[in-house]
Design a protein around this motif. Structure first.
Motif, short mmCIF file in Angstrom:
data_model
loop_
_atom_site.label_atom_id
_atom_site.label_comp_id
_atom_site.label_asym_id
_atom_site.label_seq_id
_atom_site.Cartn_x
_atom_site.Cartn_y
_atom_site.Cartn_z
N TYR A 351 6.11 -11.86 10.79
CA TYR A 351 6.07 -10.45 10.34
C TYR A 351 4.86 -10.01 9.81
CZ TYR A 351 7.46 -11.86 5.65
OH TYR A 351 7.41 -12.63 4.37
N ILE A 352 4.40 -8.68 10.11
CA ILE A 352 3.45 -8.00 9.37
C ILE A 352 3.99 -7.01 8.21
CG2 ILE A 352 1.74 -8.49 10.97
CD1 ILE A 352 2.16 -5.65 11.88
N THR A 353 3.25 -7.04 7.21
CA THR A 353 3.97 -6.03 6.02
C THR A 353 2.64 -4.90 6.04
OG1 THR A 353 5.03 -7.75 4.97
CG2 THR A 353 4.51 -5.66 3.95
N ILE A 393 12.48 -3.67 12.62
CA ILE A 393 11.78 -2.92 11.81
C ILE A 393 12.27 -2.63 10.41
CG2 ILE A 393 10.45 -0.81 11.47
CD1 ILE A 393 10.42 -0.79 14.75
N TYR A 394 11.71 -3.02 9.20
CA TYR A 394 12.27 -2.78 8.05
C TYR A 394 11.49 -1.71 7.16
CZ TYR A 394 15.07 -6.88 9.08
OH TYR A 394 15.66 -7.70 9.92
N ILE A 395 12.16 -1.16 5.92
CA ILE A 395 11.23 -0.65 4.98
C ILE A 395 11.78 -0.85 3.63
CG2 ILE A 395 11.05 1.68 6.24
CD1 ILE A 395 13.33 2.81 4.71
N SER A 396 10.80 -1.02 2.59
CA SER A 396 11.12 -1.27 1.28
C SER A 396 10.80 -0.18 0.32
CB SER A 396 10.78 -2.53 0.85
OG SER A 396 11.18 -2.73 -0.67
N THR A 397 11.73 0.32 -0.26
CA THR A 397 11.49 1.35 -1.43
C THR A 397 10.91 0.92 -2.76
OG1 THR A 397 13.63 1.80 -2.13
CG2 THR A 397 12.96 3.10 -0.34
N TYR A 399 9.09 -2.28 -3.12
CA TYR A 399 8.04 -3.23 -2.69
C TYR A 399 7.27 -3.95 -3.94
CZ TYR A 399 5.03 -6.31 -0.09
OH TYR A 399 4.23 -7.45 0.49
N THR A 400 7.41 -5.24 -4.16
CA THR A 400 6.87 -5.85 -5.32
C THR A 400 5.53 -6.59 -4.97
OG1 THR A 400 8.17 -7.86 -5.02
CG2 THR A 400 9.08 -6.28 -6.24
N GLY A 401 5.23 -6.39 -3.60
CA GLY A 401 4.18 -7.52 -3.30
C GLY A 401 4.73 -9.03 -2.90
N ASP A 402 5.97 -9.21 -3.07
CA ASP A 402 6.81 -10.45 -2.63
C ASP A 402 7.98 -10.07 -1.73
OD1 ASP A 402 7.89 -12.82 -2.22
OD2 ASP A 402 8.27 -13.03 -4.26
N ASP A 403 7.79 -10.39 -0.48
CA ASP A 403 8.87 -10.10 0.32
C ASP A 403 10.12 -10.86 -0.10
OD1 ASP A 403 9.34 -9.41 3.60
OD2 ASP A 403 10.47 -11.26 2.98
N GLU A 404 10.35 -11.83 -0.91
CA GLU A 404 11.61 -12.28 -1.11
C GLU A 404 12.24 -11.49 -2.45
OE1 GLU A 404 13.32 -14.85 0.01
OE2 GLU A 404 11.83 -15.00 1.61
N THR A 405 11.31 -10.62 -3.11
CA THR A 405 11.79 -10.15 -4.41
C THR A 405 11.92 -8.76 -3.98
OG1 THR A 405 9.70 -9.96 -5.29
CG2 THR A 405 11.04 -11.82 -6.02
N SER A 406 11.73 -8.22 -2.91
CA SER A 406 11.65 -6.79 -2.54
C SER A 406 13.03 -6.77 -1.64
CB SER A 406 10.44 -6.47 -1.72
OG SER A 406 9.23 -6.72 -2.31
N THR A 407 13.46 -5.45 -1.85
CA THR A 407 14.77 -4.83 -0.98
C THR A 407 14.39 -4.44 0.27
OG1 THR A 407 15.98 -4.48 -3.00
CG2 THR A 407 16.85 -3.65 -1.15
N TRP A 408 15.00 -4.89 1.50
CA TRP A 408 14.42 -4.46 2.73
C TRP A 408 15.69 -3.89 3.43
CZ3 TRP A 408 9.59 -4.06 3.93
CH2 TRP A 408 8.75 -5.03 3.26
N SER A 470 9.93 7.16 -4.33
CA SER A 470 9.34 5.85 -4.13
C SER A 470 7.95 5.83 -4.41
CB SER A 470 9.40 5.10 -2.76
OG SER A 470 9.19 3.90 -2.43
N LYS A 471 7.40 5.00 -5.40
CA LYS A 471 5.99 4.70 -5.74
C LYS A 471 5.50 3.23 -4.91
CE LYS A 471 5.53 6.75 -10.26
NZ LYS A 471 5.01 6.58 -11.69
N SER A 472 6.43 2.69 -4.39
CA SER A 472 5.79 1.37 -3.56
C SER A 472 6.86 1.25 -2.42
CB SER A 472 6.10 0.27 -4.44
OG SER A 472 5.28 -0.85 -3.59
N PHE A 473 6.32 2.07 -1.44
CA PHE A 473 7.15 2.21 -0.11
C PHE A 473 6.39 1.40 0.84
CE2 PHE A 473 8.10 3.82 4.11
CZ PHE A 473 9.51 3.98 3.98
N ALA A 474 7.16 0.47 1.61
CA ALA A 474 6.40 -0.63 2.26
C ALA A 474 7.21 -0.83 3.79
CB ALA A 474 6.53 -1.90 2.09
N LEU A 475 6.61 -1.10 4.76
CA LEU A 475 6.95 -1.10 6.05
C LEU A 475 6.70 -2.50 6.72
CD1 LEU A 475 7.75 0.28 8.68
CD2 LEU A 475 5.38 0.98 9.20
N LYS A 476 7.66 -3.04 7.27
CA LYS A 476 7.49 -4.57 7.86
C LYS A 476 8.17 -4.43 9.42
CE LYS A 476 10.55 -7.67 6.34
NZ LYS A 476 11.12 -8.79 5.48
N PHE A 477 7.14 -5.14 10.19
CA PHE A 477 7.51 -5.64 11.47
C PHE A 477 7.62 -6.71 11.66
CE2 PHE A 477 4.66 -1.55 11.48
CZ PHE A 477 5.47 -0.82 12.08
#
Length: 512
Positions: A351-353, A393-397, A399-408, A470-477
């Motif tokens: 995946y790419i973040t 395709i995922y989003i996280s509101t 995002y901690t910088g760590d895929d495992e500790t973020s909610t997707w 969201s102060k840390s909104f991330a997108l993942k493919f």
């Protein structure tokens, strides 16, 4: 292999240094005969912190006679002596040394009492004692004092000392760092009492006063609201474009922040009304031109399969479908793609973040959206008619910088999509991979012959207005395989995993 123990490490102090020490925060080793415990703890005070904002101290100095110190915040109080409760302290942490085992290179092996020492355990204390306070904390305008306990261990003996009020934190008002006039372009018609809109204070303490630092011969400003209007004696013979400089002064600290420029506010003064188009701010449009956060993303491979690392998420030409909406300022952008068909077609997953974004700066006065383009190619259905692979395709509101500790949250079924077009009526939900032929079977029940996106670019859009906080909104493919083991059949192309593309990912804020 023999691993040196902590006690042995202490006895070999002449040979080893504590791992990761970036600065001399401890005094040099001296005799422990007269050691009475930790002393002389010192922090640099912080006097310019902002209310409710994150902060971090520097590394303190401490006298421990070379022993490793461990830190604990025992209490904190306001200037009037009020002790801080959990509503404050839940956001406060202090860093302690981290134990780490380091492997030695063969040429550095050490023979000690007949044993070969191939690794050693040491402490990284480069950040020991650093105090951090998380963002959106409860620390308002005041002075705060922290008491810290420091402990050291010498053999079985533990010695501690508490340093009262050792760290002083001064917190001032949050300054206005984001002032928004919406729309940015506004028309002021002479002799009509026309005014601008009242600006939004996106950040900072609202106890402020407004003033103009330019164009005061043409404009005036309401000091309490920030609304701008023309001077009573102003006249013009032609349309006059003005880029005013607005100062915002904190009534608490008297500190001033200043705003000016075409992306902040420009006014057109005229004798007759002028129609000014609303603007769209493409506030994040990464080029994806190289594998780096500098260019907007990072990749992670969780299951290589038959795809080599160098062939995963590599650069290619961007989507031609995106050319019409791509800003002229975006130069050198690329698409990313992975070809999953190789060797025995072992399952691949990666995946790419995309770099996280702070959406809160656009929470007022804007409509927010996220757009990107995708394509699948060479995907051939398995013998039961199901796709062998998908692009999730995922989003996280958060995002901690760590895929495992973020909610997707997977959003494939929420996206507004257009196939090979930017003008056709959108539909909701990404097309099923492949050519949608029902004759092969449809065990997933998701094929739709009217939505055949095989080898075609798809424009995808998500309304971001629900996520403005969201102060840390991330997108993942994420590319995933829906099969296990080698997928290559003895003949034909059934089950071919195919190829997936991503292009022109961007976030935009359109004036309401």
């Amino acid at each position: 292999m023999k691993t040196i123990s902590k006690l042995l490490l202490m006895s070999l102090g002449a040979l080893f240094v504590l791992y990761g020490c970036n600065q001399d925060t401890f005094s040099p080793n001296v005799s422990l005969d007269n050691y009475m415990g930790p002393s002389e703890l010192n922090y640099h005070e912080i006097l310019n912190a902002r209310e409710n904002a994150a902060l971090k101290t520097g590394t303190p100095t401490i006298q421990t006679n070379g022993l490793v110190p461990f830190f604990e915040i025992v209490s904190a109080k306001k200037a009037d002596g009020t002790e801080l409760d959990e509503t404050y302290m839940k956001d406060v942490t202090i860093t302690n040394p981290v134990e780490k085992t380091v492997d030695l290179d063969p040429e550095d092996y050490i023979i000690f009492e007949g044993d070969t020492i191939k690794s050693y355990t040491a402490y990284n204390y480069s950040k020991a004692g650093v105090i951090e306070i998380a963002d959106e904390n409860n620390f308002g305008i005041d002075d705060y004092y922290f008491s810290v306990k420091v402990s050291t261990q010498n053999g079985e003996s533990i010695t501690s000392a508490t340093f009262n009020d050792v760290f002083h934190l001064g917190v001032g008002p949050g300054l206005v760092t984001n002032l928004l006039y919406s729309p940015i372009a506004q028309n002021l018609v002479t002799n009509t009492n026309a005014t601008t809109t009242q600006p939004y204070l996106i950040t900072g303490n609202p106890d402020v006063t407004f003033s103009l630092a330019s164009d005061t011969d043409k404009l005036k400003i309401d000091t309490q609201t920030g609304v701008i209007s023309l001077q009573e004696d102003y006249t013009t013979t032609q349309n006059d474009t003005i880029y005013p400089t607005v100062e915002v002064t904190s009534n608490i600290s008297q500190e001033v922040t200043e705003f000016q420029g075409s992306s902040f506010l420009f006014l057109v003064a005229s004798n007759d009304p002028v129609d000014l188009p609303k603007q769209t701010n493409y506030f994040f449009y990464p080029t994806l031109e190289a594998e780096s956060k500098l260019y907007g993303y990072e990749k992670t491979i969780t299951q290589p399969g038959d795809v080599t690392e160098a062939k995963t998420w590599i650069q290619a030409a961007p989507s031609p479908l995106a050319a019409d909406e791509r800003p002229e300022s975006v130069i050198g952008n690329k698409s990313l793609w992975t070809n999953m068909t190789a060797g025995d077609w072992e399952p691949h997953e990666s995946y790419i973040t995309i770099n996280p974004q702070d959406l809160t700066q656009y929470r007022l006065g804007y409509d927010l959206a996220m757009v990107f383009y995708t394509k699948n190619q060479y995907v051939e259905y398995k013998t039961d008619g199901a796709t062998p692979t998908e692009l999730e395709i995922y989003i996280s509101t958060d995002y901690t910088g760590d895929d495992e500790t973020s909610t997707w949250i997977q959003i494939n079924d929420q996206l507004s999509c257009q196939i090979n077009s930017t003008t056709s009526t959108p539909f909701i939900g990404t097309p099923y991979p492949g050519d949608q032929k029902l004759g092969d079977g449809d065990p997933d029940g998701r094929k739709d012959p009217t939505r055949n996106a095989d080898a075609k670019w798809v424009r995808n859009e998500l309304n971001l207005n629900p996520y403005k906080d969201s102060k840390s909104f991330a997108l993942k493919f994420k590319i995933v395989a829906t099969y296990t083991g080698p997928g290559k059949p003895s003949s034909g192309a059934k089950g071919r995993p195919g190829r997936y593309y991503v292009s022109d990912v961007h976030f935009k804020a359109s004036e309401e």
